[in-house]
Write a protein that holds these residues in place. Sequence first.
Motif, PDB file in Angstrom:
ATOM      1  N   TYR A 213       0.848  -1.239  -0.032  1.00 45.33           N
ATOM      2  CA  TYR A 213      -0.033   0.217  -0.201  1.00 45.33           C
ATOM      3  C   TYR A 213       0.896   1.327  -0.148  1.00 45.33           C
ATOM      4  CZ  TYR A 213      -3.066   3.477   1.660  1.00 45.33           C
ATOM      5  OH  TYR A 213      -4.026   4.652   1.742  1.00 45.33           O
ATOM      6  N   THR A 214       0.334   2.198  -0.778  1.00 48.02           N
ATOM      7  CA  THR A 214       1.098   3.566  -0.834  1.00 48.02           C
ATOM      8  C   THR A 214       0.079   4.566  -0.402  1.00 48.02           C
ATOM      9  OG1 THR A 214       2.714   2.840  -2.424  1.00 48.02           O
ATOM     10  CG2 THR A 214       2.188   5.366  -2.260  1.00 48.02           C
ATOM     11  N   GLU A 215      -0.902   4.890  -0.939  1.00 40.85           N
ATOM     12  CA  GLU A 215      -2.026   5.955  -0.773  1.00 40.85           C
ATOM     13  C   GLU A 215      -3.069   5.692  -1.528  1.00 40.85           C
ATOM     14  OE1 GLU A 215       0.625   8.992  -1.817  1.00 40.85           O
ATOM     15  OE2 GLU A 215       0.238   8.610  -4.269  1.00 40.85           O
ATOM     16  N   GLY A 216      -4.190   6.693  -1.545  1.00 41.39           N
ATOM     17  CA  GLY A 216      -5.264   6.480  -2.320  1.00 41.39           C
ATOM     18  C   GLY A 216      -6.320   5.517  -2.073  1.00 41.39           C
ATOM     19  N   SER A 217      -6.702   5.387  -0.741  1.00 44.50           N
ATOM     20  CA  SER A 217      -7.813   4.299  -0.481  1.00 44.50           C
ATOM     21  C   SER A 217      -9.071   4.501  -1.390  1.00 44.50           C
ATOM     22  CB  SER A 217      -7.897   4.349   0.781  1.00 44.50           C
ATOM     23  OG  SER A 217      -6.928   4.009   1.677  1.00 44.50           O
ATOM     24  N   GLN A 218      -9.772   3.649  -1.883  1.00 46.08           N
ATOM     25  CA  GLN A 218     -11.060   3.410  -2.362  1.00 46.08           C
ATOM     26  C   GLN A 218     -11.818   2.028  -1.823  1.00 46.08           C
ATOM     27  OE1 GLN A 218     -14.272   4.908  -5.003  1.00 46.08           O
ATOM     28  NE2 GLN A 218     -12.550   5.851  -4.046  1.00 46.08           N
ATOM     29  N   VAL A 219     -13.070   2.528  -1.444  1.00 45.93           N
ATOM     30  CA  VAL A 219     -13.821   1.215  -1.017  1.00 45.93           C
ATOM     31  C   VAL A 219     -15.020   1.221  -1.518  1.00 45.93           C
ATOM     32  CG1 VAL A 219     -14.913   0.244   1.158  1.00 45.93           C
ATOM     33  CG2 VAL A 219     -12.457   1.020   1.415  1.00 45.93           C
ATOM     34  N   PHE A 220     -15.522  -0.038  -2.098  1.00 45.50           N
ATOM     35  CA  PHE A 220     -16.910  -0.274  -2.511  1.00 45.50           C
ATOM     36  C   PHE A 220     -17.297  -1.630  -2.110  1.00 45.50           C
ATOM     37  CE2 PHE A 220     -14.475  -2.085  -5.946  1.00 45.50           C
ATOM     38  CZ  PHE A 220     -15.119  -2.846  -6.469  1.00 45.50           C
ATOM     39  N   LYS A 221     -18.624  -2.057  -2.457  1.00 46.23           N
ATOM     40  CA  LYS A 221     -19.164  -3.012  -2.082  1.00 46.23           C
ATOM     41  C   LYS A 221     -19.894  -3.706  -3.155  1.00 46.23           C
ATOM     42  CE  LYS A 221     -22.110  -5.533   1.656  1.00 46.23           C
ATOM     43  NZ  LYS A 221     -22.873  -5.017   2.968  1.00 46.23           N
ATOM     44  N   ARG A 222     -19.683  -5.224  -3.587  1.00 47.51           N
ATOM     45  CA  ARG A 222     -20.674  -5.575  -4.459  1.00 47.51           C
ATOM     46  C   ARG A 222     -20.582  -7.200  -4.310  1.00 47.51           C
ATOM     47  NH1 ARG A 222     -19.260  -9.028  -8.725  1.00 47.51           N
ATOM     48  NH2 ARG A 222     -20.609  -8.854 -10.621  1.00 47.51           N
ATOM     49  N   ASN A 223     -22.295  -7.551  -4.150  1.00 43.87           N
ATOM     50  CA  ASN A 223     -22.327  -9.000  -3.914  1.00 43.87           C
ATOM     51  C   ASN A 223     -22.073  -9.423  -2.439  1.00 43.87           C
ATOM     52  OD1 ASN A 223     -23.623  -8.983  -6.368  1.00 43.87           O
ATOM     53  ND2 ASN A 223     -22.033 -10.310  -7.431  1.00 43.87           N
ATOM     54  N   GLY A 224     -22.095  -8.274  -1.500  1.00 43.35           N
ATOM     55  CA  GLY A 224     -21.600  -8.747  -0.159  1.00 43.35           C
ATOM     56  C   GLY A 224     -20.408  -8.811   0.138  1.00 43.35           C
ATOM     57  N   LYS A 225     -19.392  -8.520  -0.736  1.00 48.02           N
ATOM     58  CA  LYS A 225     -18.039  -8.493  -0.647  1.00 48.02           C
ATOM     59  C   LYS A 225     -17.507  -7.143  -0.437  1.00 48.02           C
ATOM     60  CE  LYS A 225     -16.934 -12.931  -0.523  1.00 48.02           C
ATOM     61  NZ  LYS A 225     -16.270 -13.419   0.770  1.00 48.02           N
ATOM     62  N   TYR A 226     -16.488  -6.775   0.379  1.00 49.21           N
ATOM     63  CA  TYR A 226     -15.936  -5.450   0.685  1.00 49.21           C
ATOM     64  C   TYR A 226     -14.690  -5.354  -0.298  1.00 49.21           C
ATOM     65  CZ  TYR A 226     -19.474  -4.724   4.301  1.00 49.21           C
ATOM     66  OH  TYR A 226     -20.465  -4.723   4.644  1.00 49.21           O
ATOM     67  N   TYR A 227     -14.323  -4.481  -1.086  1.00 47.48           N
ATOM     68  CA  TYR A 227     -13.289  -4.208  -1.794  1.00 47.48           C
ATOM     69  C   TYR A 227     -12.600  -2.882  -1.502  1.00 47.48           C
ATOM     70  CZ  TYR A 227     -15.503  -7.388  -5.438  1.00 47.48           C
ATOM     71  OH  TYR A 227     -16.142  -8.505  -5.982  1.00 47.48           O
ATOM     72  N   LEU A 228     -11.310  -3.423  -1.283  1.00 45.37           N
ATOM     73  CA  LEU A 228     -10.386  -2.167  -0.953  1.00 45.37           C
ATOM     74  C   LEU A 228      -9.370  -1.948  -2.281  1.00 45.37           C
ATOM     75  CD1 LEU A 228      -8.880   0.263   0.760  1.00 45.37           C
ATOM     76  CD2 LEU A 228      -7.501  -1.799   1.948  1.00 45.37           C
ATOM     77  N   MET A 229      -9.133  -0.555  -2.785  1.00 43.71           N
ATOM     78  CA  MET A 229      -8.332  -0.472  -3.773  1.00 43.71           C
ATOM     79  C   MET A 229      -7.306   0.559  -3.217  1.00 43.71           C
ATOM     80  SD  MET A 229     -11.270  -0.371  -6.762  1.00 43.71           S
ATOM     81  CE  MET A 229     -10.099  -0.963  -8.265  1.00 43.71           C
ATOM     82  N   TRP A 230      -6.384   0.690  -3.755  1.00 44.46           N
ATOM     83  CA  TRP A 230      -5.074   1.765  -3.389  1.00 44.46           C
ATOM     84  C   TRP A 230      -4.196   1.757  -4.680  1.00 44.46           C
ATOM     85  CZ3 TRP A 230      -5.462  -3.216  -1.843  1.00 44.46           C
ATOM     86  CH2 TRP A 230      -4.425  -4.318  -1.777  1.00 44.46           C
ATOM     87  N   SER A 231      -3.258   2.672  -4.338  1.00 43.16           N
ATOM     88  CA  SER A 231      -2.453   3.040  -5.433  1.00 43.16           C
ATOM     89  C   SER A 231      -0.872   2.610  -4.898  1.00 43.16           C
ATOM     90  CB  SER A 231      -2.247   4.659  -5.820  1.00 43.16           C
ATOM     91  OG  SER A 231      -3.369   4.888  -6.483  1.00 43.16           O
ATOM     92  N   ASP A 239       5.418   4.352 -12.565  1.00 42.28           N
ATOM     93  CA  ASP A 239       5.262   3.099 -12.017  1.00 42.28           C
ATOM     94  C   ASP A 239       3.926   3.073 -11.101  1.00 42.28           C
ATOM     95  OD1 ASP A 239       6.417   4.499 -10.112  1.00 42.28           O
ATOM     96  OD2 ASP A 239       7.192   3.041  -8.803  1.00 42.28           O
ATOM     97  N   TYR A 240       3.363   4.265 -11.142  1.00 38.23           N
ATOM     98  CA  TYR A 240       2.058   4.626 -10.066  1.00 38.23           C
ATOM     99  C   TYR A 240       0.974   3.473 -10.800  1.00 38.23           C
ATOM    100  CZ  TYR A 240      -0.599   7.435  -7.009  1.00 38.23           C
ATOM    101  OH  TYR A 240      -1.273   7.973  -6.028  1.00 38.23           O
ATOM    102  N   SER A 241       0.225   2.705 -10.245  1.00 34.71           N
ATOM    103  CA  SER A 241      -0.666   1.722 -10.580  1.00 34.71           C
ATOM    104  C   SER A 241      -1.665   1.578  -9.215  1.00 34.71           C
ATOM    105  CB  SER A 241       0.143   0.505 -10.629  1.00 34.71           C
ATOM    106  OG  SER A 241       0.935   0.190  -9.463  1.00 34.71           O
ATOM    107  N   VAL A 242      -2.652   0.607  -9.595  1.00 33.38           N
ATOM    108  CA  VAL A 242      -3.781   0.336  -8.745  1.00 33.38           C
ATOM    109  C   VAL A 242      -4.006  -1.307  -8.442  1.00 33.38           C
ATOM    110  CG1 VAL A 242      -6.311   0.409  -8.372  1.00 33.38           C
ATOM    111  CG2 VAL A 242      -5.271   2.247  -9.603  1.00 33.38           C
ATOM    112  N   SER A 243      -4.060  -1.403  -7.138  1.00 36.36           N
ATOM    113  CA  SER A 243      -4.118  -2.843  -6.718  1.00 36.36           C
ATOM    114  C   SER A 243      -5.613  -3.038  -5.900  1.00 36.36           C
ATOM    115  CB  SER A 243      -2.971  -3.270  -5.786  1.00 36.36           C
ATOM    116  OG  SER A 243      -1.868  -3.526  -6.748  1.00 36.36           O
ATOM    117  N   TYR A 244      -5.882  -4.127  -5.494  1.00 34.61           N
ATOM    118  CA  TYR A 244      -6.990  -4.206  -4.644  1.00 34.61           C
ATOM    119  C   TYR A 244      -7.018  -5.746  -3.766  1.00 34.61           C
ATOM    120  CZ  TYR A 244      -9.250  -8.191  -7.270  1.00 34.61           C
ATOM    121  OH  TYR A 244      -9.499  -9.320  -7.756  1.00 34.61           O
TER     122      TYR A 244
END
Length: 488
Positions: A213-231, A239-244
Amino acid sequence: MGVVSAMIAAVLTAGALAAPAAPAAVPDFSTAEAGNPFVDGWYADPDVAVYEGRYWVFPTSSRPYNEQTYLDAFSSTDLVHWTKHPNVLTVANVSWARRAVWAPAPVQRNGKYYLYFGANDIQSNSELGGIGVAVADRPEGPYVDAIGAPLIGQFVNGAQPIDQDVFVDDDGQAYLYYGGWQHANVVKLNSDMTSLGRFADGSTYKEITPANYTEGSQVFKRNGKYYLMWSEGYWGGSDYSVSYAMADSPTGPFTKIAKILTQDSEVAKGSGHNAVLNVPGTDIWYIVYHRRPLSETDANHRQLAYDRMSFNADGTIRPVTMKVRDNFEDGNAYGWKAYGSTWSATDGTYRATASPGGKSLQDTNFATLTYDADVTITAGTGDAGVIFRATQPATGTDAYRGYYAGLTTTGRVILGKADNNWRQLATAAFPVTRGTRYHLRIEATGTTIKVYADSTLKLTVTDSTFTTGATGVRVFNTAAAFDNIAID
């Protein structure tokens, strides 16, 4: 983003979020079909919301820190035509903020619109700054500081107080996720949206930092699962990129699953700090993010883009492909650069006046490609068509190095190459009528180039002169209109 998906299913009780009204037409696109960037200007760190049937994007103004004293917003009913709302928040309305106003996070509640933001880029707990909250009566503001001080103004668990995201769960509980310096926290927001709550164990902050994890948190929910995304990576680098990660709870634990958005050496670099948009009432999802054009070296030269985000049957996210499309339905040609002729996006097409070699290029760098374009010659006695694998463009008849395939008013399809001169490689008969739209397709793989006109293979050439470069369109002594640009 999480706010959008949560609002769809929110319980409509007093003080809770109301489900957003769906826009009249459901946008179901593979990407920004009218072109990325989808708005003009240097912007970064977008977050999104749906308010009363309009899609809203709130980004950072991508400028030197001392010039980041305001936030703009953009709204649309169709994800194609965007209206700019300047200065929705300025430091004039936040007594403690002076610079580095970053990463706005929007949410609607209690009949008000809230905008969470970072300010001042504090480097220690002895400095004033952190995450603030502003409030307005309308989505476009003006937003005014709600509490007269930072909501989170200290480093906790090693997390710099920046890059906040707000997610409201189906039960109405709001959470704020944030963090820089390789650490991420989550806090509860009380129903007033301007104060922090406590978890069942009495704590206020919970660290949820996933791997890399570096920065840029983002959270959403789909089909009962919680997703955390970040940069991940450096925001000013390629090399800036997005993982989850995924979890069964809004507080984790979040275990990294994959990186899904990275730079593409053919399309853009520095892609990251994303939001997630769910079209209300559908399973249509988009990732909204910033990226840097390939030829730009200034770290702040970032632009807003969106692409389709899709899921596997097990809920994992498929890697995101940055697509190159432009149907000019938005009435602009953002991302194109002209050399000669006068160009305009009019009536859903990209039009050029007649000139001896006027061209317009996208900032791309394709080697192997399939390039589709509609071409209409509207006046003149020359030809019009597409450029590919082009470098060193300038104003002038053959002022570039690369290939050109076009249609002539004498009834031919032609393929040639330019290097401040012109060499024709192949030609074939193809009837051309002014005012009629024709479809060109180029397939270039290694040294083999194929040219199709209206789905019929007309030319096949072997040539190794140019191996990679930009894509574009060109006229020679004709006026022409271009449409439905697609490069894969």
